[in-house]
Design an enzyme around this catalytic site. Structure first.
Site, PDB file in Angstrom:
ATOM      1  N   GLN A   1      59.709  42.151  28.529  1.00 13.67           N
ATOM      2  CA  GLN A   1      59.056  40.906  28.137  1.00 13.67           C
ATOM      3  C   GLN A   1      59.636  40.383  26.825  1.00 13.67           C
ATOM      4  O   GLN A   1      59.918  39.188  26.684  1.00 13.67           O
ATOM      5  CB  GLN A   1      57.546  41.141  27.974  1.00 13.67           C
ATOM      6  CG  GLN A   1      56.794  39.907  27.552  1.00 13.67           C
ATOM      7  CD  GLN A   1      56.831  38.835  28.632  1.00 13.67           C
ATOM      8  OE1 GLN A   1      56.490  39.101  29.778  1.00 13.67           O
ATOM      9  NE2 GLN A   1      57.237  37.619  28.286  1.00 13.67           N
TER      10      GLN A   1
ATOM     11  N   ARG B   1      56.705  50.288  36.543  1.00 11.30           N
ATOM     12  CA  ARG B   1      55.552  49.830  35.742  1.00 11.30           C
ATOM     13  C   ARG B   1      54.478  50.903  35.898  1.00 11.30           C
ATOM     14  O   ARG B   1      54.014  51.153  37.017  1.00 11.30           O
ATOM     15  CB  ARG B   1      55.045  48.476  36.239  1.00 11.30           C
ATOM     16  CG  ARG B   1      53.666  48.138  35.691  1.00 11.30           C
ATOM     17  CD  ARG B   1      53.284  46.702  35.916  1.00 11.30           C
ATOM     18  NE  ARG B   1      54.030  45.821  35.042  1.00 11.30           N
ATOM     19  CZ  ARG B   1      53.747  44.541  34.849  1.00 11.30           C
ATOM     20  NH1 ARG B   1      52.740  43.980  35.477  1.00 11.30           N
ATOM     21  NH2 ARG B   1      54.485  43.808  34.027  1.00 11.30           N
TER      22      ARG B   1
ATOM     23  N   ARG C   1      62.493  35.899  31.936  1.00  8.89           N
ATOM     24  CA  ARG C   1      62.368  37.290  32.401  1.00  8.89           C
ATOM     25  C   ARG C   1      63.512  37.584  33.378  1.00  8.89           C
ATOM     26  O   ARG C   1      64.141  38.644  33.324  1.00  8.89           O
ATOM     27  CB  ARG C   1      61.025  37.506  33.110  1.00  8.89           C
ATOM     28  CG  ARG C   1      59.802  37.425  32.227  1.00  8.89           C
ATOM     29  CD  ARG C   1      59.723  38.558  31.241  1.00  8.89           C
ATOM     30  NE  ARG C   1      59.743  39.863  31.905  1.00  8.89           N
ATOM     31  CZ  ARG C   1      58.682  40.474  32.447  1.00  8.89           C
ATOM     32  NH1 ARG C   1      57.495  39.898  32.382  1.00  8.89           N
ATOM     33  NH2 ARG C   1      58.787  41.668  33.019  1.00  8.89           N
TER      34      ARG C   1
ATOM     35  N   HIS D   1      56.190  46.977  26.384  1.00  5.02           N
ATOM     36  CA  HIS D   1      56.670  46.061  27.439  1.00  5.02           C
ATOM     37  C   HIS D   1      58.006  45.448  26.981  1.00  5.02           C
ATOM     38  O   HIS D   1      58.085  44.259  26.690  1.00  5.02           O
ATOM     39  CB  HIS D   1      55.612  44.978  27.671  1.00  5.02           C
ATOM     40  CG  HIS D   1      55.800  44.193  28.938  1.00  5.02           C
ATOM     41  ND1 HIS D   1      56.767  44.490  29.886  1.00  5.02           N
ATOM     42  CD2 HIS D   1      55.126  43.108  29.430  1.00  5.02           C
ATOM     43  CE1 HIS D   1      56.679  43.622  30.889  1.00  5.02           C
ATOM     44  NE2 HIS D   1      55.698  42.784  30.634  1.00  5.02           N
TER      45      HIS D   1
ATOM     46  N   CYS E   1      53.016  35.969  27.208  1.00  5.47           N
ATOM     47  CA  CYS E   1      53.773  36.634  28.284  1.00  5.47           C
ATOM     48  C   CYS E   1      53.233  36.295  29.660  1.00  5.47           C
ATOM     49  O   CYS E   1      53.944  36.460  30.649  1.00  5.47           O
ATOM     50  CB  CYS E   1      53.778  38.144  28.059  1.00  5.47           C
ATOM     51  SG  CYS E   1      52.152  38.921  28.215  1.00  5.47           S
TER      52      CYS E   1
ATOM     53  N   ASP F   1      48.252  37.019  23.713  1.00  6.44           N
ATOM     54  CA  ASP F   1      48.242  37.770  24.970  1.00  6.44           C
ATOM     55  C   ASP F   1      46.779  37.941  25.373  1.00  6.44           C
ATOM     56  O   ASP F   1      45.864  37.694  24.570  1.00  6.44           O
ATOM     57  CB  ASP F   1      48.940  39.133  24.776  1.00  6.44           C
ATOM     58  CG  ASP F   1      49.140  39.896  26.092  1.00  6.44           C
ATOM     59  OD1 ASP F   1      48.947  39.305  27.177  1.00  6.44           O
ATOM     60  OD2 ASP F   1      49.483  41.098  26.036  1.00  6.44           O
TER      61      ASP F   1
HETATM   62  N1   CP Z   1      54.331  39.132  31.820  1.00 11.22           N
HETATM   63  C1   CP Z   1      54.289  40.006  32.835  1.00 11.22           C
HETATM   64  O1   CP Z   1      54.815  41.143  32.763  1.00 11.22           O
HETATM   65  O2   CP Z   1      53.693  39.530  33.960  1.00 11.22           O
HETATM   66  P1   CP Z   1      53.316  40.348  35.274  1.00 11.22           P
HETATM   67  O3   CP Z   1      52.213  41.289  34.932  1.00 11.22           O
HETATM   68  O4   CP Z   1      52.906  39.287  36.262  1.00 11.22           O
HETATM   69  O5   CP Z   1      54.542  41.096  35.743  1.00 11.22           O
HETATM   70  N1  NVA Z   2      48.916  43.237  27.715  1.00 16.22           N
HETATM   71  C1  NVA Z   2      48.960  42.872  29.107  1.00 16.22           C
HETATM   72  C2  NVA Z   2      50.317  42.330  29.474  1.00 16.22           C
HETATM   73  C3  NVA Z   2      50.461  41.907  30.908  1.00 16.22           C
HETATM   74  C4  NVA Z   2      51.845  41.468  31.239  1.00 16.22           C
HETATM   75  C5  NVA Z   2      48.580  44.056  29.969  1.00 16.22           C
HETATM   76  O1  NVA Z   2      49.071  45.162  29.721  1.00 16.22           O
HETATM   77  O2  NVA Z   2      47.773  43.872  30.887  1.00 16.22           O
END
Ligand code: CP
Ligand code: NVA
Length: 308
Positions: free
Chosen positions: A137, A107, A294, A134, A266, A225
């Site tokens: 997701q 990540r 997930r 992402h 998400c 989101d």
């Molecule tokens: N939806 C998602 O990716 O959650 P986290 O940021 O908790 O991993």
């Molecule tokens: N759009 C959000 C998604 C988190 C899972 C972010 O990038 O923070």
């Protein structure tokens, strides 16, 4: 060896195999304790590194549990604690990590970190979210939609709010799985033309509609989101909230969608901001199935990456 970097970079037939296998693996272990092994142990003897430059609850825990259920082992690493955060190049990090582990999930903030990791690693690399996309997701989201309503092809998804990284992967998925998507949000936060263009090229109908009430008419799925993503400056919070307030998903908006429309997010969600608790906890919401999936979807992604 396959990298899982983005949905549009993955063959639609392979995506279908992963979604179907995820469902089969979920059913096969229904009702068992979360820590119990799957009957098949395709990751036996494999070590998986989970690297986080940003916070995470779902991605971190679901990958960790998924690897263990399939017989593998994990190490969870914070980018800031590695030499990665102190000047060692991504390319060198990728080559070193490949000598220790069989797969890397990362990540990252900048997409270039993911791309360089994939270019120089000798093992599969999985995108666990970047500022731009992402994909894991949306694999879970497609799985969740289909679990409740059957094939997503030909359906109408409405994305509300910020045309962000999760929205981008939804647009990639529209092209690969063959559904239509309406974006409703302020013009300043439109999804990038590149994502919209790719989906259109693949034959999906992509609509931009500024009026949220009009946008959700005929929606099979309404998605929200956070209004401020991890990569957004906190100083922009108030300005973004002011722009995005008309796009809150509340009961009045959901009432304008098809009666059997689902609601997804998400997570993490900010109750009372992009979505009300009434919707999150209401009968159309499938957010916790989505979070659970997930785990199952990523297990299928990891098997595909390793060819096991
Ligand atoms: N939806 C998602 O990716 O959650 P986290 O940021 O908790 O991993
Ligand atoms: N759009 C959000 C998604 C988190 C899972 C972010 O990038 O923070």
């Amino acid at each position: 060896m396959n990298h899982f970097l983005d949905i549009h970079k993955t063959d639609p037939a392979d995506l279908r195999v992963m979604i179907d296998q995820a469902g089969e693996m979920k059913s096969a272990r229904a009702g068992r304790p979360k820590g119990s092994p799957d009957d098949d142990q395709p990751l036996a003897g494999r070590m998986v590194a989970l690297i986080f430059e940003k916070p995470s609850t779902r991605t971190r825990v679901s990958f960790d549990v998924g690897v263990r259920q399939m017989g593998g082992q994990t190490m969870v690493l914070s980018g800031a604690d590695m030499q990665l955060g102190h000047g060692e190049s991504i390319a060198d990090t990728a080559r070193v990590m490949s000598r220790y582990v069989d797969m890397i999930m990362i990540r990252a903030f900048d997409e270039s970190v993911l791309a360089e990791m994939a270019e120089y690693a000798d093992v599969p690399v999985i995108n666990g979210l970047t500022d731009r996309t992402h994909p894991c997701q949306i694999m879970a989201d497609v799985m969740t939609y289909e679990e409740h309503r059957g094939h997503i092809a030909g359906k109408h998804v409405v994305w509300t709010g910020d045309g962000n990284n999760v929205c981008a992967s939804f647009l990639h998925a529209a092209g690969q799985f063959g559904f239509d998507l309406t974006f409703t949000g302020p013009p300043q936060l439109d999804p990038q033309d590149e994502f919209v263009g790719l989906a259109r090229q693949k034959g999906s109908r992509i609509t931009i509609e500024r009026d949220a009430a009009k946008a959700v008419q005929d929606a099979d799925l309404v998605v929200a989101d956070t209004w401020v993503s991890m990569h957004d400056a906190q100083s922009a919070r108030e300005r973004r909230h002011n722009m995005l307030r008309p796009y809150q998903v509340n009961a009045a908006l959901m009432a304008k969608a098809k009666p059997d429309a689902l609601f997804m997010h998400c997570l993490p969600a900010h109750r009372g901001e992009e979505v009300t608790s009434e919707v999150m906890d209401g009968p159309q919401s499938v957010i916790f199935d989505e979070a659970e999936n997930r785990l199952h979807a990523q297990k299928a992604v990891m098997r595909w990456c390793l060819g096991v």
